[in-house]
Design an enzyme around this catalytic site. Structure first.
Site, short mmCIF file in Angstrom:
data_model
loop_
_atom_site.label_atom_id
_atom_site.label_comp_id
_atom_site.label_asym_id
_atom_site.label_seq_id
_atom_site.Cartn_x
_atom_site.Cartn_y
_atom_site.Cartn_z
N ASP A 18 0.87 -1.18 0.00
CA ASP A 18 0.00 0.00 0.00
C ASP A 18 0.90 1.23 0.00
OD1 ASP A 18 -2.34 1.57 0.22
OD2 ASP A 18 -2.09 1.72 2.39
N SER A 19 0.28 2.41 0.02
CA SER A 19 1.07 3.64 0.06
C SER A 19 1.71 3.86 1.44
CB SER A 19 0.17 4.83 -0.26
OG SER A 19 -0.82 4.96 0.75
N CYS A 43 -4.57 -1.78 -1.50
CA CYS A 43 -4.75 -0.36 -1.79
C CYS A 43 -5.94 -0.20 -2.74
CB CYS A 43 -3.46 0.18 -2.43
SG CYS A 43 -3.63 1.85 -3.07
N GLU A 102 -2.01 9.29 8.39
CA GLU A 102 -0.56 9.04 8.35
C GLU A 102 0.19 9.97 9.30
OE1 GLU A 102 1.40 6.80 6.83
OE2 GLU A 102 -0.12 5.76 5.61
N CYS A 108 -11.00 2.74 0.96
CA CYS A 108 -9.55 2.93 1.07
C CYS A 108 -9.13 2.15 2.31
CB CYS A 108 -9.25 4.42 1.25
SG CYS A 108 -7.57 4.78 1.83
N HIS A 146 -6.95 2.63 4.41
CA HIS A 146 -6.65 3.42 5.60
C HIS A 146 -7.90 3.63 6.47
CE1 HIS A 146 -2.93 4.65 3.51
NE2 HIS A 146 -2.53 5.20 4.63
N1 DGL Z 1 -4.72 2.99 1.30
C1 DGL Z 1 -4.75 3.32 -0.08
C2 DGL Z 1 -6.09 3.09 -0.69
O1 DGL Z 1 -6.72 2.11 -0.28
C3 DGL Z 1 -3.95 4.52 -0.51
C4 DGL Z 1 -4.40 5.82 0.02
C5 DGL Z 1 -3.50 6.98 -0.36
O2 DGL Z 1 -2.30 6.86 -0.24
O3 DGL Z 1 -4.06 8.02 -0.77
O4 DGL Z 1 -6.54 3.75 -1.56
#
Ligand code: DGL
Length: 239
Positions: free
Chosen positions: A7-8, A70, A140, A170, A172
């Site tokens: 993921d990011s 992600c 984050e 997402c 996150h």
């Molecule tokens: N967690 C990721 C997602 O599900 C990336 C979110 C991001 O870095 O903007 O989209």
């Protein structure tokens, strides 16, 4: 099995956590691209470059399967990359759509990153969808319990309107569940749960977890600790 997850940043840890619960006896290699986050506002070209480097790294680490933890990469690039590397690649979107269909979910709302919402990947299944650019930077930077975050949650939920089910589009966003549940009674759907129920993993004898991030600092270490504890080693690796 050796499972690669990426993921990011810390979002994909919500998927890793679910897999560790459901399939504990495996080797997991996690890559969080903290140097390049957020992904949700990147161009398709940049997203593809980031995904390419990480997938090649995970293949170099000899994983048997890769989970794109992600929503942004899954909704924009999965069709393009799933057969490109000669390794099995799973996304988070396909299992989530499967979950919506199998459970005949109606009255569905989507919260996602700007690029996920722009992809329209969920549109067929949703009453409404809302782009939430503030969430990932807040999460984050360790501000999940701040007033700023609470205000963002309230604003995006207001924009989404009434719905019985909300897809946390997402990875996150499950980290916001304690705040979200203060302001909505909707059923919150975690894509990690959807992925886990679709995986067919042959477990081994022991667990091994290695966490790589492209940028490591104290805020990251603390976030990781809050999500999956501090027993796993964190390594910095720039690709
Ligand atoms: N967690 C990721 C997602 O599900 C990336 C979110 C991001 O870095 O903007 O989209």
């Amino acid at each position: 099995m050796k499972i690669g997850i990426f993921d990011s940043g810390i979002g994909g840890l919500t998927v890793l956590k679910r897999l560790l619960t459901d399939f504990p006896l495996n080797e997991y290699i996690y890559f969080g691209d903290t140097l390049n986050l957020p992904y949700g506002t990147k161009s398709l070209e940049d997203l593809e470059k980031c995904a390419d480097k990480i997938i090649k790294f995970l293949i170099f680490e000899k994983v048997d399967i890769i989970v794109i933890a992600c929503g942004t990469i899954s909704s924009n690039l999965y069709d393009k990359i799933k057969d490109k590397y000669g390794v099995k690649i799973i996304d988070v979107l396909t299992p989530t759509i499967k979950f919506i269909k199998e459970n005949n979910l109606e009255s569905v709302g989507i919260l996602g990153t700007p690029m996920t919402i722009k992809s329209k990947a969920f549109d067929k299944y949703a009453l409404n969808s809302v782009s939430c650019p503030l969430f990932v930077p807040l999460i984050e930077s360790g501000k999940v319990n701040s007033k700023e975050c609470e205000d963002a949650v309230k604003g995006y939920l207001r924009e989404l309107g009434d719905c019985d089910n909300i897809i946390l589009g997402c990875t996150h966003y499950p980290l916001l569940i304690p705040v979200l549940t203060k302001y909505t009674k909707a059923n919150l759907i975690d894509m990690g749960m959807c992925v886990s129920r679709c995986l067919d993993i042959q477990s081994g004898k022991e667990q091994k977890v290695t966490l790589y991030f492209s940028k490591v600092n104290d805020i990251l270490k603390n976030n990781v600790k809050n999500i999956i504890g501090d027993k796993y080693e964190i390594k910095e690796k720039v690709l």
